[in-house]
Motif scaffolding. Structure first.
Motif, PDB file in Angstrom:
ATOM      1  N   TRP A  29       0.838  -1.207   0.000  1.00 34.96           N
ATOM      2  CA  TRP A  29       0.000   0.000   0.000  1.00 34.96           C
ATOM      3  C   TRP A  29       0.872   1.256   0.000  1.00 34.96           C
ATOM      4  N   MET A  68      -5.138  -2.870  -4.024  1.00 40.22           N
ATOM      5  CA  MET A  68      -5.011  -2.180  -2.740  1.00 40.22           C
ATOM      6  C   MET A  68      -6.205  -2.450  -1.832  1.00 40.22           C
ATOM      7  N   VAL A  72      -5.702  -3.498   1.884  1.00 43.48           N
ATOM      8  CA  VAL A  72      -6.285  -2.777   3.029  1.00 43.48           C
ATOM      9  C   VAL A  72      -7.071  -3.746   3.913  1.00 43.48           C
ATOM     10  N   LEU A  75      -4.620  -5.854   5.774  1.00 43.34           N
ATOM     11  CA  LEU A  75      -3.919  -5.044   6.781  1.00 43.34           C
ATOM     12  C   LEU A  75      -4.792  -4.879   8.025  1.00 43.34           C
ATOM     13  N   LEU A  76      -6.054  -4.468   7.806  1.00 43.95           N
ATOM     14  CA  LEU A  76      -6.949  -4.257   8.944  1.00 43.95           C
ATOM     15  C   LEU A  76      -7.275  -5.588   9.637  1.00 43.95           C
ATOM     16  N   GLY A 102      -5.202   3.799  11.123  1.00 47.09           N
ATOM     17  CA  GLY A 102      -5.458   2.789  10.090  1.00 47.09           C
ATOM     18  C   GLY A 102      -6.906   2.862   9.605  1.00 47.09           C
ATOM     19  N   ALA A 106      -8.174   3.827   5.883  1.00 44.26           N
ATOM     20  CA  ALA A 106      -9.068   2.928   5.132  1.00 44.26           C
ATOM     21  C   ALA A 106     -10.297   3.695   4.638  1.00 44.26           C
ATOM     22  N   PHE A 109      -9.271   5.755   1.725  1.00 45.26           N
ATOM     23  CA  PHE A 109      -9.107   4.862   0.572  1.00 45.26           C
ATOM     24  C   PHE A 109     -10.468   4.498  -0.030  1.00 45.26           C
ATOM     25  N   ASN A 146      -2.897  10.175   2.875  1.00 41.68           N
ATOM     26  CA  ASN A 146      -2.736   8.790   3.335  1.00 41.68           C
ATOM     27  C   ASN A 146      -1.264   8.401   3.478  1.00 41.68           C
TER      28      ASN A 146
END
Ligand code: HEM
Length: 161
Positions: A29, A68, A72, A75-76, A102, A106, A109, A146
């Protein structure tokens, strides 16, 4: 005793796998945003006129942003899977900062992917270049935001060590 040590090893391996996933997603990312902002953007502005440059961005984002979206979510998901067993009360302040920032990243994004990209595509399809350029400029600002938040998140993550 042996059973307990096996369970501990399994927990450690799970945590390491989650951390690996977490770091790979963060690298993809952050690296992607860095490349787009600092390399592709100035190069495209130097070489291409708006009627060619703006569709290039639509084509690029249409490929990059779905990857991405997966990054994301990973990642979360991996972050929460590491945080929840420890619990919010026991988690260091750096993890709280990472969680909060985060989520903001998000949300930015999601706004960019679900609202701004379709708008940019529609303006390009209609050859409405000034309107498309305005949307692209908004996207540029949000990517810069971001990127800056991402750097803060990494500082928060490292400070929690
Ligand atoms: C909901 C959002 C997030 C949560 C709940 C979360 C949670 C966590 C947790 C619990 C760790 C610690 C793992 C350990 O030390 O064993 C961690 C590490 C880390 N996270 Fe996140 N994270 C989130 C978002 C992000 C984002 C957006 C980034 C970067 C863009 C990021 C980058 C990192 C890095 C670099 C580490 C490694 C820190 C180190 O090992 O020193 N995280 N995360």
């Amino acid at each position: 005793m042996r059973l307990l040590s096996n369970a501990c090893e399994e927990t450690t391996m799970l945590h390491q796998s989650l951390l690996l996933l977490h770091l790979l997603a963060a690298m993809a990312w952050m690296g992607g945003m860095f490349f787009a902002y600092f390399c592709l953007r100035p190069a495209a502005a130097e070489v291409l006129e708006p009627p060619r440059r703006l569709p290039l961005w639509v084509a690029t984002f249409s490929r990059f942003l779905p990857f991405m979206a997966v990054a994301v979510l990973l990642l979360l998901g991996s972050g929460l899977a590491m945080l929840l067993p420890v619990g919010f009360r026991a988690a260091p302040p750096g993890w709280h900062a990472m969680f909060t920032l985060g989520l903001v990243m998000a949300a930015v994004f999601a706004y960019l992917y679900l609202l701004l990209l379709p708008r940019l595509r529609a303006f390009c399809d209609a050859s409405a270049w000034p309107a498309a350029a305005q949307v692209l400029n908004r996207i540029r600002q949000l990517v810069a935001l971001n990127l800056a938040l991402g750097v803060l998140v990494v500082v928060a993550a490292v400070s929690a060590r």
